[in-house]
Design an enzyme around this catalytic site. Structure first.
Site, PDB file in Angstrom:
ATOM      1  N   GLU A 523       0.843  -1.190   0.000  1.00  0.00           N
ATOM      2  CA  GLU A 523       0.000   0.000   0.000  1.00  0.00           C
ATOM      3  C   GLU A 523       0.876   1.237   0.000  1.00  0.00           C
ATOM      4  O   GLU A 523       1.851   1.320   0.752  1.00  0.00           O
ATOM      5  CB  GLU A 523      -0.899   0.000   1.239  1.00  0.00           C
ATOM      6  CG  GLU A 523      -1.812   1.208   1.301  1.00  0.00           C
ATOM      7  CD  GLU A 523      -2.782   1.115   2.468  1.00  0.00           C
ATOM      8  OE1 GLU A 523      -2.697   0.137   3.238  1.00  0.00           O
ATOM      9  OE2 GLU A 523      -3.608   2.024   2.595  1.00  0.00           O
ATOM     10  N   GLY A 524       0.509   2.149  -0.853  1.00  0.00           N
ATOM     11  CA  GLY A 524       1.189   3.438  -0.845  1.00  0.00           C
ATOM     12  C   GLY A 524       0.177   4.499  -0.495  1.00  0.00           C
ATOM     13  O   GLY A 524      -0.980   4.196  -0.214  1.00  0.00           O
ATOM     14  N   ALA A 525       0.611   5.726  -0.529  1.00  0.00           N
ATOM     15  CA  ALA A 525      -0.292   6.817  -0.171  1.00  0.00           C
ATOM     16  C   ALA A 525      -1.434   6.917  -1.170  1.00  0.00           C
ATOM     17  O   ALA A 525      -2.523   7.358  -0.841  1.00  0.00           O
ATOM     18  CB  ALA A 525       0.487   8.125  -0.117  1.00  0.00           C
ATOM     19  N   PHE A 526      -1.155   6.505  -2.407  1.00  0.00           N
ATOM     20  CA  PHE A 526      -2.150   6.635  -3.482  1.00  0.00           C
ATOM     21  C   PHE A 526      -3.261   5.608  -3.370  1.00  0.00           C
ATOM     22  O   PHE A 526      -4.371   5.825  -3.796  1.00  0.00           O
ATOM     23  CB  PHE A 526      -1.448   6.431  -4.824  1.00  0.00           C
ATOM     24  CG  PHE A 526      -0.751   5.109  -4.878  1.00  0.00           C
ATOM     25  CD1 PHE A 526      -1.426   3.967  -5.276  1.00  0.00           C
ATOM     26  CD2 PHE A 526       0.577   4.999  -4.477  1.00  0.00           C
ATOM     27  CE1 PHE A 526      -0.792   2.742  -5.284  1.00  0.00           C
ATOM     28  CE2 PHE A 526       1.205   3.777  -4.497  1.00  0.00           C
ATOM     29  CZ  PHE A 526       0.527   2.642  -4.888  1.00  0.00           C
ATOM     30  N   GLY A 527      -2.908   4.441  -2.834  1.00  0.00           N
ATOM     31  CA  GLY A 527      -3.856   3.338  -2.851  1.00  0.00           C
ATOM     32  C   GLY A 527      -3.126   2.033  -2.631  1.00  0.00           C
ATOM     33  O   GLY A 527      -2.062   2.020  -2.024  1.00  0.00           O
ATOM     34  N   LYS A 528      -3.700   0.961  -3.162  1.00  0.00           N
ATOM     35  CA  LYS A 528      -3.092  -0.347  -2.889  1.00  0.00           C
ATOM     36  C   LYS A 528      -2.637  -1.029  -4.164  1.00  0.00           C
ATOM     37  O   LYS A 528      -3.062  -0.688  -5.257  1.00  0.00           O
ATOM     38  CB  LYS A 528      -4.101  -1.231  -2.166  1.00  0.00           C
ATOM     39  CG  LYS A 528      -4.414  -0.703  -0.769  1.00  0.00           C
ATOM     40  CD  LYS A 528      -5.214  -1.699   0.036  1.00  0.00           C
ATOM     41  CE  LYS A 528      -5.374  -1.171   1.461  1.00  0.00           C
ATOM     42  NZ  LYS A 528      -6.058  -2.134   2.333  1.00  0.00           N
ATOM     43  N   VAL A 529      -1.784  -2.001  -3.961  1.00  0.00           N
ATOM     44  CA  VAL A 529      -1.314  -2.821  -5.075  1.00  0.00           C
ATOM     45  C   VAL A 529      -1.650  -4.274  -4.760  1.00  0.00           C
ATOM     46  O   VAL A 529      -1.434  -4.734  -3.637  1.00  0.00           O
ATOM     47  CB  VAL A 529       0.214  -2.664  -5.260  1.00  0.00           C
ATOM     48  CG1 VAL A 529       0.702  -3.572  -6.386  1.00  0.00           C
ATOM     49  CG2 VAL A 529       0.568  -1.220  -5.559  1.00  0.00           C
ATOM     50  N   LYS A 549      -2.765  -1.864  -9.730  1.00  0.00           N
ATOM     51  CA  LYS A 549      -2.707  -0.682  -8.866  1.00  0.00           C
ATOM     52  C   LYS A 549      -4.068  -0.032  -8.819  1.00  0.00           C
ATOM     53  O   LYS A 549      -4.716   0.136  -9.844  1.00  0.00           O
ATOM     54  CB  LYS A 549      -1.709   0.340  -9.426  1.00  0.00           C
ATOM     55  CG  LYS A 549      -0.319   0.230  -8.836  1.00  0.00           C
ATOM     56  CD  LYS A 549       0.586   1.292  -9.410  1.00  0.00           C
ATOM     57  CE  LYS A 549       0.518   2.565  -8.611  1.00  0.00           C
ATOM     58  NZ  LYS A 549       1.490   3.563  -9.122  1.00  0.00           N
ATOM     59  N   ASP A 655      14.337   9.641 -10.515  1.00  0.00           N
ATOM     60  CA  ASP A 655      14.346   8.897  -9.250  1.00  0.00           C
ATOM     61  C   ASP A 655      14.836   7.476  -9.493  1.00  0.00           C
ATOM     62  O   ASP A 655      14.297   6.508  -8.964  1.00  0.00           O
ATOM     63  CB  ASP A 655      12.949   8.895  -8.629  1.00  0.00           C
ATOM     64  CG  ASP A 655      12.975   8.446  -7.177  1.00  0.00           C
ATOM     65  OD1 ASP A 655      14.086   8.272  -6.625  1.00  0.00           O
ATOM     66  OD2 ASP A 655      11.894   8.252  -6.595  1.00  0.00           O
TER      67      ASP A 655
END
Ligand SMILES: *[C@@H]1O[C@H](CO)[C@@H](O)[C@H](O)[C@H]1NC(C)=O
Ligand SMILES: *[C@@H]1O[C@H](CO)[C@@H](O)[C@H](O)[C@H]1NC(C)=O
Ligand SMILES: *[C@@H]1O[C@H](CO)[C@@H](O)[C@H](O)[C@H]1NC(C)=O
Ligand SMILES: *[C@@H]1O[C@H](CO)[C@@H](O)[C@H](O)[C@H]1NC(C)=O
Ligand SMILES: *[C@@H]1O[C@H](CO)[C@@H](O)[C@H](O)[C@H]1NC(C)=O
Ligand SMILES: *[C@@H]1O[C@H](CO)[C@@H](O)[C@H](O)[C@H]1NC(C)=O
Ligand SMILES: *[C@@H]1O[C@H](CO)[C@@H](O)[C@H](O)[C@H]1NC(C)=O
Ligand SMILES: *[C@@H]1O[C@H](CO)[C@@H](O)[C@H](O)[C@H]1NC(C)=O
Ligand SMILES: *[C@@H]1O[C@H](CO)[C@@H](O)[C@H](O)[C@H]1NC(C)=O
Length: 801
Positions: A523-529, A549, A655
């Site tokens: 899970e990232g800030a945007f949502g889940k994987v 994603k 990055d």
């Protein structure tokens, strides 16, 4: 208490002196016939008159700049001591006195004289020596004196000739006849001349030198060698017209010395020099431990003729000098050079032994000194360091406003390009909301929470409970949201990508019912994987594993981003870029479908295949195999291949890091991630302002200082990626805090060669880390170099399956 009493005493006696000084000035010390002020003495009264120059207190005499004496019948001479203490005397007038002789040293201390009036006295001769101590560029007024027409006065004629408007000066010859001074030609009266042969000698230390000083002039001049301070043993063999100087066993102390031979007679004086150039091997007279001035300095003093070449070694390796570590000579003297090895803000890396080696054609010398600039930082692997370093306010110009304005620009550009597909309405929305939705990161709370190893978003999954089957996926069960691709997480990511936007981009749409979520990967800030199975995606395969994603909230602007990203990803297809399959937009959970890479991100993979692997091992990995050098090269080569492709698309990554690469089966490596790095690897980023997170440890100086991101800055990052690979995933500059890293990089330091890294590869890294972007290796060069290195050591893939 004693001292204060003393001070009172001194003050009182000072007052007393001042009072008595004033009294003297108008009483005893200042003669009756004179008027004395602070700067001036005037004695023009003939009664009672003076016999000698007035003597005041020492302080008073020092402040006198003018003396005027006239009408004195008892003043006959100016002795050595008459004017000795009037050291600031500028104007001297002595006129209408009986002055008959002036000592040749009378003006010895009066170097500031600029006006001398000796009119109307009783001078018959005056020696040139009287004025030898200073240059008589000022007029010397002598008229009214009974000067004799003798050789001793010839210098006056020579001086008058130099003066354009010489007054009529006369002399009296031995028959009592008055003559014009200009016609004065006394017999046997010639200014001396002098010559030294040889004029300069170049000789080895210990050698011998013979020099002849020959003089002419009349009367026969006196010849004098000035041998003060000479270290070498010498002998002088004088004769009437020349003097032979013999130096034996030349001392290096006398190198550069000019030995003066001066000759003089009553008419004048002249001199010539012998210059010694003594060759000798170099020596280090001094090498001191570092001292801190403005910068750090390792002071040294070296000698040698010819000047020696200086070379420094640090911990027994040659020290390459550059702007922040360089030799500076503060003082060149004939024999000794005093200088510093200057170090600008050294870190603990610069501790160690410094050896100075000096060399010229006659020999060499060396000395070593230990330097301890700062202690190595305390390093605790389990302790994240950002807590303290993020809050440090003393930062270089990392201005968040720059970062915010740039992405805006991107959005506008991209938005315009996207019009063909998404329509004008969308564009308005982009302009209105684009800025706010820029950053996927909301805060530290969004770090993956369900994973035992948070560094592994893709590989480890906690348990099977959150593996929904397709039948369970009702509207509530399906996680709402849309994803941002990782690259978009970086606000400036697509700045150079205008050319990539093809208006005919066709984003593939995947039916919802073809996607079956299996389990959450992270899970990232945007949502889940999620890991999912996707049916009917590729020919000849009923279903394949994919990574999916999702986006948490699907605002209007979020949707706009979604489409834009999908287009960009569709255009980025390469064997070493993670494959983007398409989108699913049928219903509200917007979904992006990517290739599933079995082994997760490369950083985690490296760590779990390195010497520290045991630390990372958990139940699932019972067999851990350390990566070989050739496997490392194989990994590096694949990333370079992906970067060659991105560069060809004018795509600046910004990055690039191992955490943003993924590893599949058979050691297949691709560039790409799911945008969770900033949450999972938050210590790799430097947080600026509210939103921007900069991967400073991977950034070149120009990106840190000016936020300049180019293909060349990607090349720098690629160099860091190589370093990561060869350290099994260590964090670059792990010993340093973020602020120290910024300082190091902007000062031009580069990472050290990893222990297991072949020289060829480290050279490659150094080629990526040239300070000037244009000096860096080209990405294609890097790729082909890695390719040939990898060829030289074939990979056995089976080991890692
Ligand atoms: C001499 O001059 C200096 C400054 O030029 C001054 O400080 C000092 O007091 C003077 N001495 C006397 C005795 O006036
Ligand atoms: C004047 O010169 C003499 C050397 O001739 C020196 O000893 C003396 O100190 C000097 N006087 C002053 C006031 O400087
Ligand atoms: C000293 O002599 C110069 C040259 O004549 C003159 O210009 C200057 O005014 C004189 N200084 C004093 C203080 O009399
Ligand atoms: C001038 O000096 C000479 C000696 O050099 C002396 O005989 C003569 O009397 C002096 N003249 C005057 C006017 O003092
Ligand atoms: C002495 O005179 C020469 C020539 O007139 C000049 O070049 C030099 O600077 C003078 N030196 C001093 C100390 O006044
Ligand atoms: C000393 O001699 C060298 C040649 O041996 C010459 O180049 C140099 O100019 C000379 N120096 C002087 C001060 O004459
Ligand atoms: C450096 O080299 C010298 C000999 O040249 C040796 O004595 C010394 O131990 C070496 N030091 C290090 C740190 O390798
Ligand atoms: C040199 O050696 C010192 C200690 O001997 C060490 O602290 C330092 O990191 C070393 N530096 C390099 C560049 O090897
Ligand atoms: C490292 O830091 C952790 C967390 O602050 C602490 O528990 C641990 O004792 C530290 N390790 C050492 C060796 O100091």
């Amino acid at each position: 208490m004693d001292s204060s009493a003393g001070e009172h005493g001194m003050a009182r006696s000072g007052l007393f002196l001042l009072l008595t000084g004033l009294m003297w000035r108008f009483g005893g010390a200042c003669p009756e016939s004179c008027t004395c002020t602070i700067s001036r003495i005037v004695c023009i009264d003939s009664e009672p008159g003076i016999e000698d120059f007035p003597v005041l207190t020492l302080d008073d005499m020092e402040n006198i700049t003018e003396i005027h004496i006239a009408n004195q019948n008892r003043l006959f001479d100016l002795s050595d001591s008459s004017l000795r203490h009037y050291i600031n005397l500028r104007n001297l007038t002595v006129t209408r006195t009986r002055l008959t002789s002036i000592s040749s040293d009378a003006f010895f201390n009066n170097t500031r004289l600029q006006y001398v009036n000796l009119r109307d006295n009783n001078l018959s001769t005056l020696s040139w020596r009287t004025f030898q101590n200073f240059n008589i560029t000022f007029p010397l007024l002598l008229s009214g004196n009974p000067l004799d027409c003798v050789c001793e006065n010839l210098w006056i004629k020579l001086k008058l000739q130099e003066e354009a408007d010489s007054p009529d000066l006369t002399c009296t010859d031995d028959r009592g006849v008055t003559r014009d001074f200009a016609t004065l030609t006394p017999p046997d009266c010639v200014v001396p001349t002098v010559e030294v042969t040889p004029k300069n000698v170049t000789e080895m230390e210990g050698g011998n030198v013979k020099a002849v000083c020959s003089a002419s002039g009349s009367p026969a001049p006196v010849i004098l060698w000035n041998l003060d301070m000479l270290s070498t043993h010498y002998e002088i063999d004088p004769s009437d017209t020349e003097s032979i100087l013999t130096l034996t066993g030349l001392s290096s102390d006398d190198n550069g010395r000019k030995i003066v031979c001066s000759v003089e007679n009553m008419v004048g004086q002249s001199e010539a020099t012998l210059e010694l150039n003594i060759l000798f091997p170099p020596a280090i007279l001094q090498l001191l431990p570092p001292e801190r001035n403005h910068h750090w300095c390792i002071p040294f003093t070296v000698t040698g003729n010819p000047k020696p070449e200086l070379r420094w070694y640090h911990n027994n390796t040659t020290l390459e000098e550059q702007d922040f570590i360089r030799t500076i000579i503060h003082e060149y003297t004939e024999n000794e050079d005093h200088g510093c090895l200057q170090l600008v803000n050294p870190t603990h890396i610069h501790n160690g032994k410094y050896r100075l080696v000096v060399k010229n054609e006659f020999g060499q010398d060396e000395k070593t000194v230990s330097a301890q600039f700062i202690d190595p930082p305390y390093f605790n692997t389990t302790e994240p360091e950002f807590g303290y370093s993020f809050s440090d306010p003393s930062l270089p110009p990392l201005d968040d406003s720059v970062a915010v304005s740039d992405p805006n620009l991107v959005y506008v550009v991209v938005g315009i390009a996207g019009v063909a597909l998404t329509g004008c309405v969308l564009m308005v929305i982009i302009l209105k909301y684009g800025r706010n939705s820029k950053f996927g990161i909301k805060g530290s709370s969004s770090v993956i929470s369900n994973d035992d190893d948070s560094a592994s978003p893709l590989h480890h999954v906690s348990n099977g409970n959150n593996t929904p089957s397709s039948s369970e996926m009702g509207p509530d069960a399906v996680i709402i949201g849309m994803t941002k691709i990782p690259v978009i997480e970086n606000p400036q990511y697509f700045r150079n990508s205008g050319s990539m936007l093809k208006s005919d981009t066709f984003v593939k749409h995947i039916k919802r019912h073809n996607i079956v979520l299996k389990r959450e990967l992270g899970e990232g800030a945007f949502g889940k994987v999620f890991l999912a199975e996707c049916y009917n995606l590729v020919p000849h395969q009923e279903k394949i594993h994919v990574a999916v994603k999702t986006l948490k909230e699907a605002s209007e602007s979020g949707r706009a981003d979604f489409y834009r990203e999908a287009e960009l990803l569709t255009n980025l297809q390469h064997e070493h870029i993670v494959t983007f399959y398409g989108v699913c937009v049928e219903s509200d959970p917007l979904i992006m479908v990517f290739e599933y890479m079995k082994h997760g991100d490369l950083n985690k993979f490296l760590r779990s295949h390195g010497p520290d692997a045991v630390l990372m091992a958990d139940g699932q990995h019972s067999i851990l195999v350390e990566l070989t050098q050739s496997q490392m090269l194989h990994i590096a080569q694949q990333i370079a291949a992906g970067m060659v492709y991105l560069a060809s698309q004018h795509f600046v990554h910004r990055d690039l890091a191992t955490r943003n690469c993924l590893v599949g089966e058979n050691l297949l490596v691709k560039i790409g991630d799911f945008g969770m790095s900033r949450d999972v690897y938050s210590t790799d980023y430097y947080k600026v302002g509210g939103h921007t997170m900069l991967p400073i440890r991977w950034m070149p100086p120009e990106s840190i200082m000016y936020r300049r991101f180019t293909t060349e800055s990607d090349v720098w990052s690629l160099g860091v990626v190589l370093w990561e690979i060869f350290t099994y995933g260590k964090q670059p500059w792990y010993q340093l805090s973020n602020n120290e890293v910024i300082e190091c990089i902007t000062q031009g330091r580069v990472l050290q060669r990893p222990r297991t890294c072949p020289k060829e590869v480290y050279d490659l890294m150094l080629g990526c880390w040239q300070r000037e972007p244009y000096m860096r290796l080209n990405i294609k060069e890097i790729y082909s170099m890695l390719q040939s290195l990898a060829k030289a050591s074939p990979v056995y893939l089976d080991i890692l399956g």
